[in-house]
Each structure stands twice: as structure tokens, then as C-alpha cells.
Design a protein around this motif. Structure first.
Motif, short mmCIF file in Angstrom:
data_model
loop_
_atom_site.label_atom_id
_atom_site.label_comp_id
_atom_site.label_asym_id
_atom_site.label_seq_id
_atom_site.Cartn_x
_atom_site.Cartn_y
_atom_site.Cartn_z
N GLU A 15 0.81 -1.21 0.00
CA GLU A 15 0.00 0.00 0.00
C GLU A 15 0.85 1.26 0.00
OE1 GLU A 15 0.65 -1.46 4.06
OE2 GLU A 15 -0.41 -2.41 2.48
N LEU A 16 2.11 1.15 0.39
CA LEU A 16 3.01 2.29 0.36
C LEU A 16 3.85 2.28 -0.92
CD1 LEU A 16 4.25 2.19 4.06
CD2 LEU A 16 2.49 3.66 3.09
N ASN A 17 3.47 1.44 -1.85
CA ASN A 17 4.16 1.27 -3.13
C ASN A 17 5.62 0.86 -2.96
OD1 ASN A 17 2.00 1.71 -4.87
ND2 ASN A 17 2.20 3.94 -4.64
N LYS A 18 5.84 0.05 -1.96
CA LYS A 18 7.17 -0.52 -1.79
C LYS A 18 7.15 -1.88 -2.44
CE LYS A 18 8.69 1.75 2.41
NZ LYS A 18 9.27 1.54 3.71
N LEU A 19 8.25 -2.26 -3.01
CA LEU A 19 8.37 -3.53 -3.69
C LEU A 19 8.57 -4.64 -2.65
CD1 LEU A 19 8.51 -4.90 -6.48
CD2 LEU A 19 10.97 -4.59 -6.40
N ASP A 23 3.11 -11.38 -1.63
CA ASP A 23 1.87 -10.70 -1.98
C ASP A 23 1.39 -9.93 -0.75
OD1 ASP A 23 -0.50 -9.93 -3.11
OD2 ASP A 23 -1.42 -11.92 -3.06
N PRO A 24 0.93 -8.67 -0.90
CA PRO A 24 0.49 -7.89 0.26
C PRO A 24 -0.60 -8.61 1.06
CG PRO A 24 0.55 -6.50 -1.69
CD PRO A 24 0.85 -7.90 -2.14
N GLU A 25 -1.46 -9.33 0.37
CA GLU A 25 -2.52 -10.05 1.06
C GLU A 25 -1.92 -11.17 1.91
OE1 GLU A 25 -6.17 -12.83 -0.25
OE2 GLU A 25 -5.98 -10.95 -1.37
N VAL A 26 -0.92 -11.87 1.37
CA VAL A 26 -0.25 -12.93 2.12
C VAL A 26 0.52 -12.32 3.28
CG1 VAL A 26 1.54 -14.72 1.99
CG2 VAL A 26 -0.10 -14.45 0.12
N THR A 27 1.12 -11.16 3.02
CA THR A 27 1.86 -10.47 4.08
C THR A 27 0.90 -10.09 5.21
OG1 THR A 27 3.42 -9.59 2.46
CG2 THR A 27 3.37 -8.53 4.61
N GLN A 28 -0.27 -9.57 4.85
CA GLN A 28 -1.26 -9.18 5.85
C GLN A 28 -1.72 -10.41 6.62
OE1 GLN A 28 -2.05 -6.15 6.75
NE2 GLN A 28 -3.50 -6.91 8.28
#
Length: 141
Positions: A15-19, A23-28
Motif C-alpha cells: 500500500e506504500l508502493n514498496k516492492l 503478496d500484500p494479502e499474504v503479508t497481511q
């Protein structure tokens, strides 16, 4: 399209446009799982404390029950001992009573023997007097 190509390569933007590699969802989900695990570990720790306290309480109650059991066994043994002592004392008193009865009987027999002897002597004296009287009566005739 660039997101899809990067996504296919396993790279994602958060969400902060960091690479990111994940996957952001997996990270969450990983972060949520980590927090849930931390909560679970905390709850397990609390449970262990409660169970530890319960075990200590049960151990203490078991020790108290064992102490009371030992006191009861001691009291029962003391009661048996007292009963045996009373029985022995009763036997001693019965033996003493029998001994005193024998002494009384001997004294009675001695007294009766003395009394009979005195009476016998008195009767012998009377007999001698009567024999003398009879002899005098016979000589006078």
C-alpha cells in the motif's frame, strides 16, 4: 500490466508502493497469523499459570489431607493403646480383687478356726465339769 508481470515474477507492491517479495494479502495474513500466534502463546502462558496455581493448590490440599490422615491414624493408635491399657488395668484389678478375696477368706478361716477352737475348749471345759459332776454323783450313791 507491469503489476501483472511483476506479480508473475513473485514481486508485488504494497500500500506504500514498496516492492515486496510476498503478496500484500499474504503479508497481511502472515501479520495477522503472527498476532494470533502471539495472543495464543499469551493465553497458553496464562493457562499454564492458572494450571500451575491449581496444581500447587491441589498439592497443598493433598499434603493437608495426608497430615490429617496421619493425625487420624495416630489418634486411632492412641485409642487402641488406651483400650489395651484399660484392659490390662482391668485384669490387674481383677487379680487384686481375687487376691484380696483370698486374704479375706484366709482371715475368715483363721477367725473361724480361732472361734471354733475357743468354743471347742469351752465345750471341753463344760464336758470336764459335767464328767466331774457325774463322777461325784456316782460316788455319792
Amino acid at each position: 500490466m507491469a503489476k501483472d508481470i511483476l506479480g508473475d515474477a513473485g514481486l508485488h507492491f504494497d500500500e506504500l508502493n514498496k516492492l515486496r517479495v510476498l503478496d500484500p494479502e499474504v503479508t497481511q495474513q502472515t501479520i495477522e497469523l503472527k498476532e494470533e500466534c502471539k495472543d495464543f502463546v499469551d493465553k497458553i502462558g496464562q493457562f499454564q499459570k492458572i494450571v500451575g496455581g491449581l496444581i500447587e493448590l491441589v498439592d497443598q490440599l493433598a499434603k493437608e489431607a495426608e497430615n490429617e490422615k496421619m493425625k487420624a491414624i495416630g489418634a486411632r493408635n492412641l485409642l487402641k493403646s488406651i483400650a489395651k491399657q484399660r484392659e490390662a488395668q482391668q485384669q490387674q484389678l481383677q487379680a487384686l480383687i481375687a487376691e484380696k478375696k483370698m486374704q479375706l477368706e484366709r482371715i475368715s478361716n483363721n477367725f473361724l478356726s480361732f472361734r471354733y477352737r475357743v468354743e471347742y475348749e469351752a465345750l471341753c471345759k463344760v464336758e470336764a465339769e459335767q464328767n466331774e459332776f457325774i463322777d461325784q454323783f456316782i460316788f455319792q450313791k
